[in-house]
Design a protein around this motif. Structure first.
Motif, PDB file in Angstrom:
ATOM      1  N   LYS A  14     -40.796 -17.798  31.062  1.00 47.19           N
ATOM      2  CA  LYS A  14     -41.460 -18.897  30.379  1.00 47.19           C
ATOM      3  C   LYS A  14     -42.020 -18.432  29.039  1.00 47.19           C
ATOM      4  O   LYS A  14     -42.316 -17.259  28.833  1.00 47.19           O
ATOM      5  CB  LYS A  14     -42.574 -19.482  31.243  1.00 47.19           C
ATOM      6  CG  LYS A  14     -43.800 -18.595  31.402  1.00 47.19           C
ATOM      7  CD  LYS A  14     -44.887 -19.313  32.195  1.00 47.19           C
ATOM      8  CE  LYS A  14     -46.143 -18.451  32.303  1.00 47.19           C
ATOM      9  NZ  LYS A  14     -47.227 -19.134  33.043  1.00 47.19           N
TER      10      LYS A  14
ATOM     11  N   SER B 123     -44.876 -19.760  26.069  1.00 46.73           N
ATOM     12  CA  SER B 123     -45.963 -20.705  25.813  1.00 46.73           C
ATOM     13  C   SER B 123     -46.504 -20.546  24.400  1.00 46.73           C
ATOM     14  O   SER B 123     -46.594 -19.429  23.888  1.00 46.73           O
ATOM     15  CB  SER B 123     -47.108 -20.494  26.809  1.00 46.73           C
ATOM     16  OG  SER B 123     -46.682 -20.680  28.134  1.00 46.73           O
TER      17      SER B 123
ATOM     18  N   PHE C  16     -49.977 -25.174  22.882  1.00 47.46           N
ATOM     19  CA  PHE C  16     -49.976 -26.544  23.388  1.00 47.46           C
ATOM     20  C   PHE C  16     -49.050 -26.775  24.576  1.00 47.46           C
ATOM     21  O   PHE C  16     -49.337 -27.616  25.421  1.00 47.46           O
ATOM     22  CB  PHE C  16     -49.592 -27.508  22.255  1.00 47.46           C
ATOM     23  CG  PHE C  16     -50.437 -27.343  21.023  1.00 47.46           C
ATOM     24  CD1 PHE C  16     -51.736 -27.803  21.001  1.00 47.46           C
ATOM     25  CD2 PHE C  16     -49.945 -26.701  19.898  1.00 47.46           C
ATOM     26  CE1 PHE C  16     -52.526 -27.649  19.871  1.00 47.46           C
ATOM     27  CE2 PHE C  16     -50.719 -26.534  18.761  1.00 47.46           C
ATOM     28  CZ  PHE C  16     -52.025 -27.012  18.750  1.00 47.46           C
ATOM     29  N   HIS C  17     -47.931 -26.049  24.635  1.00 48.08           N
ATOM     30  CA  HIS C  17     -46.937 -26.330  25.661  1.00 48.08           C
ATOM     31  C   HIS C  17     -46.339 -25.034  26.211  1.00 48.08           C
ATOM     32  O   HIS C  17     -46.424 -23.978  25.583  1.00 48.08           O
ATOM     33  CB  HIS C  17     -45.802 -27.198  25.094  1.00 48.08           C
ATOM     34  CG  HIS C  17     -46.246 -28.534  24.590  1.00 48.08           C
ATOM     35  ND1 HIS C  17     -46.563 -29.584  25.435  1.00 48.08           N
ATOM     36  CD2 HIS C  17     -46.451 -28.984  23.333  1.00 48.08           C
ATOM     37  CE1 HIS C  17     -46.937 -30.626  24.708  1.00 48.08           C
ATOM     38  NE2 HIS C  17     -46.870 -30.281  23.428  1.00 48.08           N
ATOM     39  N   THR C  18     -45.719 -25.171  27.364  1.00 50.99           N
ATOM     40  CA  THR C  18     -44.958 -24.082  27.961  1.00 50.99           C
ATOM     41  C   THR C  18     -43.493 -24.497  28.033  1.00 50.99           C
ATOM     42  O   THR C  18     -43.178 -25.632  28.421  1.00 50.99           O
ATOM     43  CB  THR C  18     -45.481 -23.753  29.368  1.00 50.99           C
ATOM     44  OG1 THR C  18     -46.820 -23.250  29.264  1.00 50.99           O
ATOM     45  CG2 THR C  18     -44.614 -22.689  30.041  1.00 50.99           C
ATOM     46  N   TYR C  19     -42.621 -23.588  27.647  1.00 51.09           N
ATOM     47  CA  TYR C  19     -41.189 -23.865  27.594  1.00 51.09           C
ATOM     48  C   TYR C  19     -40.448 -22.877  28.495  1.00 51.09           C
ATOM     49  O   TYR C  19     -40.853 -21.730  28.633  1.00 51.09           O
ATOM     50  CB  TYR C  19     -40.669 -23.722  26.158  1.00 51.09           C
ATOM     51  CG  TYR C  19     -41.509 -24.438  25.132  1.00 51.09           C
ATOM     52  CD1 TYR C  19     -41.250 -25.760  24.790  1.00 51.09           C
ATOM     53  CD2 TYR C  19     -42.573 -23.795  24.512  1.00 51.09           C
ATOM     54  CE1 TYR C  19     -42.024 -26.425  23.855  1.00 51.09           C
ATOM     55  CE2 TYR C  19     -43.356 -24.443  23.572  1.00 51.09           C
ATOM     56  CZ  TYR C  19     -43.083 -25.760  23.240  1.00 51.09           C
ATOM     57  OH  TYR C  19     -43.859 -26.407  22.314  1.00 51.09           O
TER      58      TYR C  19
ATOM     59  N   ARG D  38     -37.398 -23.419  22.067  1.00 47.37           N
ATOM     60  CA  ARG D  38     -38.155 -24.510  22.677  1.00 47.37           C
ATOM     61  C   ARG D  38     -37.218 -25.593  23.211  1.00 47.37           C
ATOM     62  O   ARG D  38     -37.528 -26.263  24.193  1.00 47.37           O
ATOM     63  CB  ARG D  38     -39.102 -25.133  21.648  1.00 47.37           C
ATOM     64  CG  ARG D  38     -40.218 -24.207  21.182  1.00 47.37           C
ATOM     65  CD  ARG D  38     -41.156 -25.001  20.272  1.00 47.37           C
ATOM     66  NE  ARG D  38     -42.246 -24.192  19.802  1.00 47.37           N
ATOM     67  CZ  ARG D  38     -42.216 -23.454  18.700  1.00 47.37           C
ATOM     68  NH1 ARG D  38     -41.117 -23.415  17.963  1.00 47.37           N
ATOM     69  NH2 ARG D  38     -43.258 -22.747  18.334  1.00 47.37           N
TER      70      ARG D  38
END
Length: 319
Positions: free
Chosen positions: A14, A16, A19-22, A268
């Motif tokens: 993963k 990160s 703001f987000h985790t991809y 991403r």
């Protein structure tokens, strides 16, 4: 030049930002299996202690994976122990712990059949004026690498420099400072990892740094990725800086670089594993483009010194 491709194991899990985790989370055993499916991957770069385990719990799995090991990457930033620094921590006990990590990784590297460890001292440096004693930090860093390199002479220690992140300014931010450190330590088994993305955010001409490191006899390892020169986004190769990437490849061919090329690439959008395989293919296409232009034409471009002519001829080669 034979191309030996290595995958940084951290890129297969993963990713990160603030703001987000991809991409999906994967443990080390899962990432090994994924790496084996990537066409063009000749080896992997595992991390100590996060992948291999403090006591080598995953050493046997790594030996059994069937892939070569390009280097053991030593992570000296992620544990709370190193919050105030690793090689430059004001606590001498913590500095010694960092040195111990390096020595253990060197022993693991030899056991895994590679002659190199790589380290990026991201937690060493300063965040603002009057934050640290720069004399102390510099002396501690020289002493640390002196002790590490003397641990064993059959394993090379490759320093991956970076301008900033985690610290606002890392103690080894550039090729020049890192080569200077190598000279101050004086060990033959101390050299540099040239990460293209790190050279870009430092504002360097990456091809010039390749030339300088090679001339010094200290170019041990190369990492490829890309970014917008403002932050280390670890984007797929040549997604922004096509010509800079092409020039680096040309200089690597000129010096006959036959070491490992490792890929520190995240995406991403899309499948992260597929992105690594696509990056290998991109590198092959870039080499084909260099061959299409030809060494004589490339040398003539440089000799002419004409920016407009060079741009014209490079664009023509794409058509």
């Amino acid at each position: 030049m034979a191309q030996k491709n290595s995958v940084l194991m951290g890129t297969l899990g993963k990713y990160s930002d603030r703001f987000h985790t991809y991409q999906p989370a994967r443990d080390y055993a899962e990432r090994i299996e994924v790496a084996k499916t990537i066409s063009g991957a000749d080896g992997i770069e595992p991390v100590y202690p996060h992948d291999l385990g403090h006591d080598g719990e995953m050493m046997q799995a790594t030996k059994d994976c069937g892939m070569a090991i390009s280097a053991v990457n030593v992570n000296l930033k992620g544990e709370d122990l190193f919050r105030a620094g690793s090689f430059t921590n004001p606590d001498a006990g913590v500095r010694q712990q960092a040195i111990s990590y390096m020595k253990r990784a060197m022993d693991m590297a030899a056991e895994l059949g590679t002659d190199m460890i790589s380290v990026c001292p991201l937690i060493d440096g300063s965040d603002h004026a009057f934050h640290v004693d720069h004399f102390d930090q510099w002396r501690w860093t020289i002493d640390a690498f002196g002790e590490v390199t003397s641990h064993r002479d059959d394993v090379r220690v490759s320093i991956e420099y970076k301008a900033y992140e985690v610290r606002n300014r890392i103690i080894l931010p550039s090729m020049g400072r890192t080569l200077h450190l190598c000279d101050r330590v004086g060990a033959a088994n101390l050299g540099v990892t040239m990460d293209l993305g790190h050279a870009l955010i430092e504002g360097e001409c990456a091809a010039a740094e390749i030339a300088a490191a090679h001339e010094a006899g200290r170019l041990f390892y190369v990492h490829f990725n890309d970014n917008d020169r403002n932050a280390d986004w670890d984007m797929p190769v040549a997604s922004i800086n096509l010509w800079d990437t092409l020039e680096v490849l040309w200089y690597m061919e000129r010096i006959g670089y036959d070491g490992w090329i490792a890929y520190d690439v995240f995406t991403r959008a899309g499948d992260g594993v597929e992105a690594v395989g696509d990056t290998f293919e991109t590198m092959n296409h870039l080499r084909e483009l260099l061959a299409k232009i030809g060494p004589d034409k490339l040398k003539a471009m440089v000799a002419a010194g004409s920016s407009a002519r060079t741009t014209r001829d490079l664009i023509k080669a794409l058509l």
